[in-house]
Motif scaffolding. Structure first.
Motif, mmCIF file in Angstrom:
data_model
loop_
_atom_site.group_PDB
_atom_site.id
_atom_site.type_symbol
_atom_site.label_atom_id
_atom_site.label_comp_id
_atom_site.label_asym_id
_atom_site.label_seq_id
_atom_site.Cartn_x
_atom_site.Cartn_y
_atom_site.Cartn_z
ATOM 1 N N SER A 121 0.955 -1.409 0.021
ATOM 2 C CA SER A 121 -0.107 0.144 0.200
ATOM 3 C C SER A 121 0.736 1.334 0.144
ATOM 4 O O SER A 121 0.441 2.223 -0.603
ATOM 5 C CB SER A 121 -1.009 -0.170 0.961
ATOM 6 O OG SER A 121 -1.715 -1.073 1.136
ATOM 7 N N GLY A 125 0.728 3.969 -2.678
ATOM 8 C CA GLY A 125 0.676 5.563 -2.399
ATOM 9 C C GLY A 125 1.746 6.389 -3.159
ATOM 10 O O GLY A 125 1.546 7.434 -3.449
ATOM 11 N N SER A 180 -1.553 3.681 2.283
ATOM 12 C CA SER A 180 -1.332 4.239 0.994
ATOM 13 C C SER A 180 -1.284 5.762 1.226
ATOM 14 O O SER A 180 -0.664 6.603 0.789
ATOM 15 C CB SER A 180 -2.761 3.952 0.404
ATOM 16 O OG SER A 180 -2.637 2.523 -0.057
#
Length: 258
Positions: A121, A125, A180
C-alpha cells in the motif's frame, strides 16, 4: 472475489506498463547528440534507466515478500511433519501445546500478511503521489481501488480465522488503512524537498519514484494476482475474461486521455 481480483490484475498490469513505465521512459529519455544522425537511437541512457527502475521495483517487492518476510516465516513456523503430528496426537501430553503452537503460528501469519500488504500500500501511495494530472491520478486510482478491496477482505478474513484479538485487529487495520496515505505524503514530501533544495536532478525525482512503482505494479499483477488465481482450475474462462476486460478498460482510458 476471484473475478474481481483478476480484473484488478489486468488494470494493474496495463497501468504499470502503459501508463507508469511509458511515462517514466518519456520523461527520462534524453536523446544523445548522435541521435540526429541515427533515428533509431533517440531514447538515450535516461530511457534505459527507466526500465532499470522498473526492474528494481519488481526485485525490491520480490525481496520483501518472497525472501525477507517468508524467510522469517520459515524460521518461525516450519518444522517437520512428524514433529507436528507428535505434538498434536489426541491423548498425548503435548496435544494442548501443539494446538497452542498452531494458534500462535496462525496469528504470526496474520501479522506478516498485514505487514506485506501495508508495504504494498505504501508503494501504491507513492505511485499516486507522484502524479500531477487528473487523468493520471484517475488511472492509478482505478488500479489501486479494486486491489485494495480484495486485500482488505483477505486481511480481515485471515485475522478472524487466526483468532487475532479485536483490539489488535483494529490496530492492524488502521496501519493498513494509513499505508497508502503515508505513501502519498512521502512522495509529495520528497518532491517538495527536491524543489526547495534545488537538488540537481530533483525535477525527475517523481519520475524515478514512478518508475520504481511501475515495477511494484507489475509484481502485484503477475505474482500476487494473476498466477495465484489461475493456479486454480475453477472459473478460468471468467477470470481470463475479467483480466482482459480490466486491461482493455485501462488501455482505452489511456488512449482517450492521450
Amino acid at each position: 472475489v476471484s473475478t474481481q481480483s483478476t480484473w484488478a490484475g489486468g488494470v494493474f498490469l496495463t497501468s504499470g506498463l502503459v501508463h507508469m513505465l511509458s511515462s517514466t521512459v518519456n520523461a527520462l529519455s534524453i536523446p544523445p547528440a548522435s541521435s540526429t544522425n541515427d533515428p533509431e537511437n533517440t531514447q538515450g541512457a535516461g530511457g534505459m534507466f527507466a526500465y532499470l527502475l522498473c526492474i528494481g521495483g519488481f526485485f525490491f517487492t520480490l525481496f520483501l515478500e518472497k525472501v525477507l518476510f517468508v524467510g522469517a516465516e520459515d524460521e518461525l513456523f516450519h518444522k517437520s511433519d512428524d514433529t507436528m503430528e507428535a505434538d498434536t496426537l489426541p491423548g498425548t501430553p503435548r496435544e494442548s501445546r501443539g494446538n497452542e503452537r498452531k494458534a500462535t503460528q496462525s496469528g504470526l501469519v496474520a501479522y506478516l500478511l498485514a505487514l506485506v500488504l501495508s508495504v504494498h500500500s505504501v508503494m501504491e501511495g507513492l505511485a499516486l503521489g507522484v502524479e500531477h494530472t487528473v487523468h493520471a491520478t484517475r488511472a492509478v486510482m482505478l488500479a489501486i481501488l479494486p486491489h485494495k478491496i480484495c486485500a482488505s477482505v483477505a486481511l480481515g478474513a485471515n485475522m478472524v480465522k487466526s483468532g487475532v484479538p479485536m483490539p489488535t485487529m483494529i490496530r492492524l487495520l488502521v496501519v493498513f488503512a494509513c499505508a497508502s496515505p503515508l505513501g502519498i505524503i512521502m512522495a509529495l514530501g520528497a518532491q517538495s524537498w527536491a524543489e526547495r533544495t534545488a537538488w540537481q536532478g530533483g525535477g525527475h525525482l517523481g519520475d524515478v519514484l514512478k518508475g520504481i512503482a511501475s515495477g511494484t505494479f507489475l509484481y502485484i499483477a503477475i505474482i500476487d494476482i494473476i498466477e495465484p488465481e489461475f493456479r486454480s482450475s475453477t472459473d478460468r474462462w471468467a477470470k481470463f475474461g475479467m483480466l482482459v476486460l480490466g486491461a482493455a478498460l485501462m488501455a482505452v482510458l489511456e488512449l482517450h486521455d492521450h
